[in-house]
Design a protein around this motif. Sequence first.
Motif, PDB file in Angstrom:
ATOM      1  N   ASP A  15      55.797  36.760  27.598  1.00  0.00           N
ATOM      2  CA  ASP A  15      56.123  38.395  27.948  1.00  0.00           C
ATOM      3  C   ASP A  15      54.660  38.674  28.560  1.00  0.00           C
ATOM      4  O   ASP A  15      54.750  39.407  29.512  1.00  0.00           O
ATOM      5  N   LEU A  16      53.636  38.658  27.645  1.00  0.00           N
ATOM      6  CA  LEU A  16      52.247  38.750  28.330  1.00  0.00           C
ATOM      7  C   LEU A  16      51.816  38.330  29.336  1.00  0.00           C
ATOM      8  O   LEU A  16      51.272  38.963  30.301  1.00  0.00           O
ATOM      9  N   THR A  18      53.856  36.928  31.816  1.00  0.00           N
ATOM     10  CA  THR A  18      54.675  37.374  32.802  1.00  0.00           C
ATOM     11  C   THR A  18      54.078  38.683  33.460  1.00  0.00           C
ATOM     12  O   THR A  18      54.049  38.974  34.398  1.00  0.00           O
ATOM     13  N   GLU A  19      53.889  39.712  32.239  1.00  0.00           N
ATOM     14  CA  GLU A  19      53.229  41.132  32.525  1.00  0.00           C
ATOM     15  C   GLU A  19      51.821  40.916  33.472  1.00  0.00           C
ATOM     16  O   GLU A  19      51.594  41.445  34.422  1.00  0.00           O
ATOM     17  N   CYS A  20      51.013  40.048  32.997  1.00  0.00           N
ATOM     18  CA  CYS A  20      49.685  39.630  33.591  1.00  0.00           C
ATOM     19  C   CYS A  20      49.966  39.151  35.085  1.00  0.00           C
ATOM     20  O   CYS A  20      49.398  39.789  35.934  1.00  0.00           O
ATOM     21  N   THR A  22      52.425  39.475  36.981  1.00  0.00           N
ATOM     22  CA  THR A  22      53.247  40.404  38.052  1.00  0.00           C
ATOM     23  C   THR A  22      52.646  41.804  38.125  1.00  0.00           C
ATOM     24  O   THR A  22      52.964  42.621  38.857  1.00  0.00           O
ATOM     25  N   SER A  23      51.287  41.912  37.441  1.00  0.00           N
ATOM     26  CA  SER A  23      50.568  43.165  37.545  1.00  0.00           C
ATOM     27  C   SER A  23      49.691  43.129  38.905  1.00  0.00           C
ATOM     28  O   SER A  23      49.486  41.854  39.427  1.00  0.00           O
ATOM     29  N   TRP A  30      42.978  42.437  33.689  1.00  0.00           N
ATOM     30  CA  TRP A  30      44.061  42.809  32.979  1.00  0.00           C
ATOM     31  C   TRP A  30      43.905  42.321  31.558  1.00  0.00           C
ATOM     32  O   TRP A  30      44.416  42.998  30.640  1.00  0.00           O
ATOM     33  N   HIS A  34      44.069  44.456  27.897  1.00  0.00           N
ATOM     34  CA  HIS A  34      45.055  44.090  27.020  1.00  0.00           C
ATOM     35  C   HIS A  34      44.606  43.457  25.526  1.00  0.00           C
ATOM     36  O   HIS A  34      45.100  42.794  24.686  1.00  0.00           O
TER      37      HIS A  34
END
Length: 129
Positions: A15-16, A18-20, A22-23, A30, A34
Amino acid sequence: MAQKRIKRTDQEWFDLITECRTSELKVKVWCEQHGITAKALYYHTRQLRQKGYTIPQKSATDLHQEKQEVVCLDVPEVLFPDRSRTPAPLTDEGRAAICLSFHGIHMEVTNYAGKEVISNLLKALLGSC
């Protein structure tokens, strides 16, 4: 004083990551925001890939920042007698940067085409000669 490591599950790392990915931020920025090191993020990305996870590609904004190479092609005019169509300007977003017409087939490549797409296109053209 050293920070205490946080134990995360594979799903939490996925999840982390993926978030990174897609940011719109650079990985380093990033990660700083975080509280994660880029080294840890890349390590867990490799680990998850080995376990069969599909990691998303970088966002399109990262692709703009990559170095672009210009490749000159020596294409005989005999192969392209119909030059009536003018290619779109290179600076227009999303428009074709390369336009080719070959044996009745028309191909356009945008500025965002990956190296693999361009390579495959050129191989296909060479194979049809």
